[in-house]
Design an enzyme around this catalytic site. Structure first.
Site, PDB file in Angstrom:
ATOM      1  CD  GLU A 103      -2.183   1.310   2.987  1.00  0.00           C
ATOM      2  OE1 GLU A 103      -1.475   0.848   3.913  1.00  0.00           O
ATOM      3  OE2 GLU A 103      -3.306   1.814   3.178  1.00  0.00           O
TER       4      GLU A 103
ATOM      5  CG  ASN B 290      -4.800   3.966   0.575  1.00  0.00           C
ATOM      6  OD1 ASN B 290      -4.118   3.381  -0.259  1.00  0.00           O
ATOM      7  ND2 ASN B 290      -4.558   3.916   1.879  1.00  0.00           N
TER       8      ASN B 290
ATOM      9  CE  LYS C 208      -7.029   1.242   3.998  1.00  0.00           C
ATOM     10  NZ  LYS C 208      -5.723   1.695   4.558  1.00  0.00           N
TER      11      LYS C 208
ATOM     12  CD  GLU D  31      -5.168   4.767   5.836  1.00  0.00           C
ATOM     13  OE1 GLU D  31      -5.809   4.450   4.818  1.00  0.00           O
ATOM     14  OE2 GLU D  31      -4.488   3.953   6.494  1.00  0.00           O
TER      15      GLU D  31
ATOM     16  CB  CYS E 251      -3.959  -1.310   4.802  1.00  0.00           C
ATOM     17  SG  CYS E 251      -3.173  -1.095   6.428  1.00  0.00           S
TER      18      CYS E 251
ATOM     19  CG  ASN F 126       2.113   1.673   4.698  1.00  0.00           C
ATOM     20  OD1 ASN F 126       3.250   2.110   4.787  1.00  0.00           O
ATOM     21  ND2 ASN F 126       1.528   1.452   3.531  1.00  0.00           N
TER      22      ASN F 126
END
Lengths: 313, 313
Positions: free
Chosen positions: A47, A110, A127, A145, A171, A196
């Site tokens: 990612e 993302n 994402k 995020e 993730c 991550n």
């Protein structure tokens, strides 16, 4: 005829805040060449593989923030990756921060892409499960995020590629069984996912020590319960003052970890994956059509948050 | 004030085909007395805890078949269990084959009940995910649950009991993430589940060796992903010529196994369970209301079986 994908899981060590795209792409290229040497069909990167994990900082300056995003893919700095892939005939998946302008509005996701052996983008995912917060907290490390990305708007698609059915997630998506199940219901045979996962952010509950256990637990159960390969690829190590877990791994449809990194740096692990290995599960214990009872699952799509039963008086 | 339930997971060793209810209830009573000695609030027994695992045989004779089912609960043979529970002030969960006659039709379910400390039934569950087959196969061991039981018609309810929110499921239910999630969306804090998991039935794929791994994997991920305690209780050992796994365990909301049996016989393991242990997860990483994206989960309730994307031509 056996249907196999030889996949390389390309863990990355830390990327510094000031590392250039050129530096990072150089590392990706090196791993790609190594994967090609192992006859990989496909190499999976983490990612946000092109930059440091920037959502840890409450970046206010918009130009600085934008500098962590890609506005085109490939762009001038990532093009060498596509060219090398086409030249060597190896595909790849790559996570990155995506910035698109729609109707004059900046949209940030993302994202990850799947690129075939000719260097052509054949799949894109954005994402869905953004972890952390949108508000800045009074602590050194953030997980912003929800501030710096919109929730993905593409669902959990799968693609026919590399001779199989492939999906992607990113993730925190991996902690949610819905992620794998939606792909499983489309017959996914291999899920590529990068992560991550920082630890030591000073969360109100101190369960950091369990993070490596949870990391594997959710990917192994997601693999087994959907009879799919899962390739989980970390950005790992001590990055800009924060620790991130490693444990990059390749998981069989049995849920077994069959390859795993052992460092916190750039490291490639390779596995030849038989896509038909999940077939016996799909035909028997996880024959969805035969066993699933969707009439009893309704809450899953009707209700977002938990609602306990009323207190008895 | 701490909210705790001290639970005893009461594994059973084999039950022979000809063992009487009285013999079996005697074993259950002994485990109950032991649990009471450990100050248990609640003792959890396995699936189909009153008889041998009869769906392994293609029983044709209806009277013989009926003899494995309970037509009332408590009945004359199970009443001592309810009386002992009330006398000692200990609750229990119990799996059994349930036979009810509705409109002149016999209905058969693989059921479990939750009984409070006064000996009153406060919850009933009927198994939703029936494994195996309805047709008799040409082999010594069968798994004829789809023949001898109807699919449960009660969904996955939860109950306020023992100072918390409790749910139940049975055996194969535990392999399906939907099971835990539907209860998780009702705020479940402890899931009681019993199982009979035979190995060596000669399935077309020989993954028996992984069964113990899968057993724990699905319960641990179900616990973690819903921040709930899970109490998994086996009927274990070599029963009527067939091996069944043990591994009875108590799993914390972290997904960690915090108590486990080590034999294949009657064995009690006890754990004081803090019901608030899941709270930090629910407030953060598994805050469903904050993180779940049901608009992307629709396939889970719209589609029963897997449908791969069309072949590209």
């Amino acid at each position: 005829m056996p249907r196999t994908i030889t996949v390389g899981a390309a863990q990355l060590g830390p990327i510094a805040r000031n590392d250039s795209r050129k530096q990072v792409v150089g590392r990706l290229l090196e791993l790609m060449r190594e994967a090609h040497g192992f006859r990989c069909d496909l190499i999976a990167y983490p990612e946000l593989a092109l930059t440091t994990f920037f959502p840890r900082w409450p970046i206010e300056d918009e130009r600085e923030l934008d500098s962590f995003y890609e506005t085109e893919m490939p762009g001038p700095e990532t093009k060498p990756l596509f060219e090398e892939a086409a030249r060597r005939g190896i595909g790849f998946s790559l996570g990155f921060a995506e910035l698109v302008v729609e109707k004059g509005r900046k949209r940030r996701f993302n994202s990850s892409i799947l690129v075939d052996k000719t260097g052509r983008i054949v799949g894109k995912y954005r994402k869905v499960h953004l972890p952390g917060h949108s508000d800045v907290m009074d602590r050194p490390g953030q997980h912003l995020e929800k501030r710096f990305f919109e929730v993905g708007d593409l669902g959990f698609p799968v693609w026919r590629a590399f001779g199989g059915i492939l999906g992607m997630c990113i993730c925190n998506d991996r902690r949610w069984p819905e992620t794998y199940r939606v792909m499983g219901l489309q017959g996914v045979e291999m899920v590529l996912l990068g992560y991550n996962s920082p630890i030591g952010l000073g969360d109100p509950f101190d369960l950091d020590a369990l993070e490596p256990f949870h990391n594997h637990l959710v990917m192994q159960s997601g693999a087994y319960q959907n009879a799919t390969w899962v390739v989980g690829v970390a950005k790992a190590g001590f990055e800009e003052g924060f620790n991130m877990i490693g444990q990059t791994c390749i998981i069989a449809p049995s849920g077994e970890i069959v390859a795993q990194c052992a460092t916190m740096g750039d490291e490639l692990v390779v596995r030849k994956c038989d896509l038909d290995m999940g077939a016996p599960y799909r035909a028997d214990i996880f024959n969805f059509a035969y066993h699933r009872r969707i009439e009893h699952y309704k809450l899953i799509t009707e209700r977002t948050g938990a609602i306990p039963p009323p207190e008895t008086t």
